[in-house]
Design a protein around this motif. Structure first.
Motif, PDB file in Angstrom:
ATOM      1  N   GLY A 180     -38.657 -48.044 -34.390  1.00 44.59           N
ATOM      2  CA  GLY A 180     -39.402 -47.106 -35.516  1.00 44.59           C
ATOM      3  C   GLY A 180     -40.916 -47.348 -35.731  1.00 44.59           C
ATOM      4  N   ILE A 181     -41.555 -48.349 -34.918  1.00 44.19           N
ATOM      5  CA  ILE A 181     -42.840 -48.478 -34.794  1.00 44.19           C
ATOM      6  C   ILE A 181     -43.678 -47.953 -33.590  1.00 44.19           C
ATOM      7  CG2 ILE A 181     -44.485 -50.453 -34.880  1.00 44.19           C
ATOM      8  CD1 ILE A 181     -42.179 -52.128 -36.220  1.00 44.19           C
ATOM      9  N   ASP A 182     -44.647 -47.343 -33.851  1.00 44.31           N
ATOM     10  CA  ASP A 182     -45.513 -46.660 -32.794  1.00 44.31           C
ATOM     11  C   ASP A 182     -46.339 -47.718 -31.822  1.00 44.31           C
ATOM     12  OD1 ASP A 182     -44.538 -44.260 -33.503  1.00 44.31           O
ATOM     13  OD2 ASP A 182     -46.240 -43.957 -34.887  1.00 44.31           O
ATOM     14  N   PHE A 183     -46.293 -47.493 -30.627  1.00 45.32           N
ATOM     15  CA  PHE A 183     -47.067 -48.297 -29.529  1.00 45.32           C
ATOM     16  C   PHE A 183     -48.345 -47.478 -29.840  1.00 45.32           C
ATOM     17  CE2 PHE A 183     -49.466 -48.686 -25.764  1.00 45.32           C
ATOM     18  CZ  PHE A 183     -48.973 -49.924 -25.071  1.00 45.32           C
ATOM     19  N   LYS A 184     -49.469 -48.396 -29.935  1.00 43.97           N
ATOM     20  CA  LYS A 184     -50.781 -47.820 -29.874  1.00 43.97           C
ATOM     21  C   LYS A 184     -51.969 -48.154 -28.893  1.00 43.97           C
ATOM     22  CE  LYS A 184     -50.896 -45.210 -33.698  1.00 43.97           C
ATOM     23  NZ  LYS A 184     -51.083 -43.926 -33.597  1.00 43.97           N
ATOM     24  N   ARG A 185     -51.695 -49.405 -28.268  1.00 44.10           N
ATOM     25  CA  ARG A 185     -52.740 -49.860 -27.133  1.00 44.10           C
ATOM     26  C   ARG A 185     -52.043 -51.240 -26.823  1.00 44.10           C
ATOM     27  NH1 ARG A 185     -58.019 -50.555 -30.636  1.00 44.10           N
ATOM     28  NH2 ARG A 185     -57.418 -52.668 -31.532  1.00 44.10           N
ATOM     29  N   ALA A 186     -52.484 -51.359 -25.468  1.00 45.02           N
ATOM     30  CA  ALA A 186     -52.424 -52.823 -24.893  1.00 45.02           C
ATOM     31  C   ALA A 186     -53.649 -53.136 -24.254  1.00 45.02           C
ATOM     32  CB  ALA A 186     -51.292 -52.992 -23.849  1.00 45.02           C
TER      33      ALA A 186
END
Length: 267
Positions: A180-186
């Protein structure tokens, strides 16, 4: 402290470290450092940061509203000194940090981790120190910092792959996904010569969240909970790496999320 001198700012201390002050200015700061323990600790704190400022922020500065920033910087009063030669723009850490501060005022999101405001890893309590560093800059994040669409899976995989090379891990989008949580960047950061991986997320309910990883030989440790900068932190380690999940979500939810990640991310 008995001195009548004004406590120097971080800008002054950075200039002292870089040898940019006149003899009189340097002597004044040296006297304060000798008399005031907190200033001495702050000087050491700044002196031990060894981060690639310009390389880390080159993409950010290339996108900055230069005309607006130039106007803002021109409006800032400049303290006159006896320096014989003017320092070129971005020719020193102090001038560079000043431009980054203006970028923040202009609304550009930046990672405090690569500005060098963290503490170096301590042989005494390595894990505690690096968690303090992370909490310090994650506390600056807002939902706007991580605004934008979720990267496609191949983009996520490419970003994670660059972390694998430095950390000796095998990370996949599935392994680091949070329910339920969006990946944004690594991205890979560097602090005191050690690679520090940050995987940033945006929770629609509570805002920014991050999974951070460093190499560590401190040994295996079961998950534990602490609070830093108003954020909940779940941290643990194995034989080769230390991990932390940090965010604004409630402690029980953070614990459950971290348990899932812990089971999927292995060295």
């Amino acid at each position: 402290m008995n001195t009548k001198h004004t406590i120097p700012s971080d800008e002054d201390l950075t200039a002292f470290i870089d040898g940019e002050l006149t003899a009189e200015e340097a002597a004044r700061i040296e006297a304060i450092v000798n008399e005031d323990q907190s200033t001495a600790e702050r000087l050491e704190f700044l002196a031990r940061a060894s981060l690639p400022f310009e390389q880390a922020f080159a993409p950010l500065l290339s996108e900055a509203p230069r005309e607006k920033l130039g106007t803002m910087l021109a409006a800032i009063p400049v303290q006159q000194s006896a320096r014989s030669d003017p320092t070129p723009a971005f020719g020193s850490r102090r001038r560079f940090l000043g431009a980054l501060a203006a970028s923040l005022v202009a609304g550009i999101a930046i990672d405090r981790a690569v500005i060098g405001i963290g503490r170096s890893f301590s042989a005494k309590d390595e894990n505690s120190e690096w968690r303090a560093v992370v909490a310090d800059y994650i506390s600056l994040y807002t939902p706007e910092t991580l605004a934008g669409p979720v990267p496609e899976r191949d983009v996520q995989a490419a970003q994670l792959g660059s972390l694998d090379e430095k950390l000796g891990l095998s990370l996949s989008p599935e392994a680091v996904s949070l329910p339920g949580i969006d990946f944004k960047r690594a991205l890979m950061l560097q602090y005191d010569g050690k690679p520090l991986a940050q995987i940033a997320y945006l929770d629609p309910e509570t805002g920014p969240m991050a999974l951070c990883i460093v190499k560590s030989d401190a040994g295996r440790k079961a998950p534990d909970l602490e609070s830093r900068k108003g954020l909940n932190v779940i941290y643990w380690s194995n034989e080769t790496h230390a991990f932390m999940l940090i965010g604004h979500a409630a402690a029980d939810r953070m614990t459950a999320i971290a348990e899932g990640v812990r089971g999927r991310v292995q060295a």
